[in-house]
Design an enzyme around this catalytic site. Sequence first.
Site, PDB file in Angstrom:
ATOM      1  N   ASP A  92       0.626  -1.039   0.307  1.00 22.77           N
ATOM      2  CA  ASP A  92       0.194   0.172   0.226  1.00 22.77           C
ATOM      3  C   ASP A  92       1.071   1.465   0.104  1.00 22.77           C
ATOM      4  OD1 ASP A  92      -1.891   1.860   0.354  1.00 22.77           O
ATOM      5  OD2 ASP A  92      -3.571   0.137   1.741  1.00 22.77           O
TER       6      ASP A  92
ATOM      7  N   HIS B 135     -11.588   2.958   5.395  1.00 20.72           N
ATOM      8  CA  HIS B 135     -10.372   3.222   4.777  1.00 20.72           C
ATOM      9  C   HIS B 135      -8.848   3.382   5.228  1.00 20.72           C
ATOM     10  CE1 HIS B 135      -9.393   5.635   0.738  1.00 20.72           C
ATOM     11  NE2 HIS B 135      -9.879   6.369   2.058  1.00 20.72           N
TER      12      HIS B 135
ATOM     13  N   ASP C  91      -3.728  -3.594  -1.949  1.00 22.14           N
ATOM     14  CA  ASP C  91      -3.842  -1.485  -2.300  1.00 22.14           C
ATOM     15  C   ASP C  91      -3.376  -1.479  -3.896  1.00 22.14           C
ATOM     16  OD1 ASP C  91      -4.754   0.781  -2.818  1.00 22.14           O
ATOM     17  OD2 ASP C  91      -5.414   1.149  -0.431  1.00 22.14           O
TER      18      ASP C  91
ATOM     19  N   HIS D  34      -0.169   3.598   1.586  1.00 19.48           N
ATOM     20  CA  HIS D  34      -0.305   4.576   3.115  1.00 19.48           C
ATOM     21  C   HIS D  34      -0.445   3.444   4.009  1.00 19.48           C
ATOM     22  CE1 HIS D  34      -2.727   6.149  -0.561  1.00 19.48           C
ATOM     23  NE2 HIS D  34      -2.461   7.143   0.078  1.00 19.48           N
TER      24      HIS D  34
ATOM     25  N   ASP E 281      -3.300   0.831  -5.399  1.00 16.06           N
ATOM     26  CA  ASP E 281      -2.590   2.206  -4.828  1.00 16.06           C
ATOM     27  C   ASP E 281      -1.066   2.242  -4.009  1.00 16.06           C
ATOM     28  OD1 ASP E 281      -2.336   2.311  -2.049  1.00 16.06           O
ATOM     29  OD2 ASP E 281      -4.207   3.474  -1.992  1.00 16.06           O
TER      30      ASP E 281
ATOM     31  N   ASP F 155      -2.563   2.895   6.386  1.00 13.31           N
ATOM     32  CA  ASP F 155      -4.051   2.731   7.223  1.00 13.31           C
ATOM     33  C   ASP F 155      -3.955   2.536   8.403  1.00 13.31           C
ATOM     34  OD1 ASP F 155      -4.971   3.688   4.287  1.00 13.31           O
ATOM     35  OD2 ASP F 155      -5.012   0.864   4.004  1.00 13.31           O
TER      36      ASP F 155
ATOM     37  N   GLU G 129      -9.605  -1.389  -3.612  1.00 12.11           N
ATOM     38  CA  GLU G 129      -9.101   0.111  -4.276  1.00 12.11           C
ATOM     39  C   GLU G 129      -9.162   0.512  -5.462  1.00 12.11           C
ATOM     40  OE1 GLU G 129      -8.962   2.837  -2.128  1.00 12.11           O
ATOM     41  OE2 GLU G 129      -9.089   2.168  -0.390  1.00 12.11           O
TER      42      GLU G 129
HETATM   43  N1  LIG Z   1      -6.729   2.692   1.983  1.00 12.11           N
HETATM   44  C1  LIG Z   1      -6.520   3.599   1.490  1.00 12.11           C
HETATM   45  N2  LIG Z   1      -6.603   4.220   0.196  1.00 12.11           N
HETATM   46  N3  LIG Z   1      -6.160   4.292   2.387  1.00 12.11           N
HETATM   47  C2  LIG Z   1      -5.942   5.582   1.685  1.00 12.11           C
HETATM   48  C3  LIG Z   1      -5.596   6.532   3.548  1.00 12.11           C
HETATM   49  C4  LIG Z   1      -5.168   8.036   3.198  1.00 12.11           C
HETATM   50  C5  LIG Z   1      -5.442   8.636   4.615  1.00 12.11           C
HETATM   51  N4  LIG Z   1      -4.036   8.461   5.122  1.00 12.11           N
HETATM   52  C6  LIG Z   1      -6.229   9.208   4.909  1.00 12.11           C
HETATM   53  O1  LIG Z   1      -6.684   8.210   6.794  1.00 12.11           O
HETATM   54  O2  LIG Z   1      -7.635   9.194   4.984  1.00 12.11           O
HETATM   55 MN   LIG Z   2      -5.354   0.878   2.109  1.00  9.41          MN
HETATM   56 MN   LIG Z   3      -3.553   3.137   0.025  1.00  8.56          MN
END
Ligand SMILES: NC(=[NH2+])NCCC[C@H](N)C(=O)O
Ligand SMILES: [Mn+2]
Ligand SMILES: [Mn+2]
Length: 302
Positions: A124, A141, A229, A126, A231, A128, A274
Amino acid sequence: MKNQLNISLVGVPLDYGQSRRGVDMGPSAIRYAGAVARLEAIGHQVTDTGDIAVPTGERVGQDNDGLKNLDEVTNACTELAERVADLTKTGQFPLVFGGDHSMAIGTLAGLSEKYDNLGVIWYDAHADMNTEETSPSGNIHGMPLAVSLGLGHDRLVSIYKAGQKVKPENIVIIGARSVDPGERALIRELGIKVFTMHEIDRDGMTSVMKQAMDYLTSRNIDGLHLSLDLDGLDPLYTPGVGTPVPGGISYRESHLAMEMLQDSGLVTSAEFVEVNPILDDKNATADVAVGLIGSLFGETLL
Ligand SMILES: NC(=[NH2+])NCCC[C@H](N)C(=O)O
Ligand SMILES: [Mn+2]
Ligand SMILES: [Mn+2]
């Protein structure tokens, strides 16, 4: 997973964990990209168990305690956890298609039925790992890993059963390049193993995956879940995601990572999340997902 597996697909048409519509169509997009045929061509037995029920139509969700659409996410994750738990009991390999990443709360809760010491690879951009206190967005998410560690809103933490579903020392994050301040603090506090883009650039994906798998096997994990993910990859390859971050993992590096996971024989469940067809370029992101699924499940070039 060297041998022929009994793979059960589960679709999670969930978009309530974030604010951009369309990711609810991810499971269909991955199916249309040929996931079942690809797995069957490798020799696996595949059963599509269909989708988890998620309310459709105009968005009905509301905010609760700073969390967007808490009821809808809780309900979908509860049903998903039960489905995944049932599948593990009958020796099926759960392969889950999303849907926004909040669904991982349900997947990991369901897996906790069978696995006491589950390893998790979180592929990922991120971490998360936000809670409702640290989240910049209120989007669930961005919270599933924290929730699975037992941190966050009580209704999310007690999905399927109360408490922590995964141990902090059993988690490896790969590909991180957008981490919020509260997440950084939690990563440090809990000592979560993270391979950011820096380590991938510096050491190469071969070394990163070796280190990740050595680390997890040294924890004596009894199963390994891959939460991928889309992304995590560079948006150049996977534009159909709601929160793209430039400077990501390449297509080749990702295939290599999947092939190394296949060779390890460690993986016992996986989810691909995603995928947002509305934001995509002619289903390119779902096509990449299915290609990675091929490599993860044993497709070879020759
Ligand atoms: N699963 C993902 N694409 N997560 C994105 C999270 C973006 C950001 N860190 C949030 O808490 O909003
Ligand atoms: Mn994610
Ligand atoms: Mn992500």
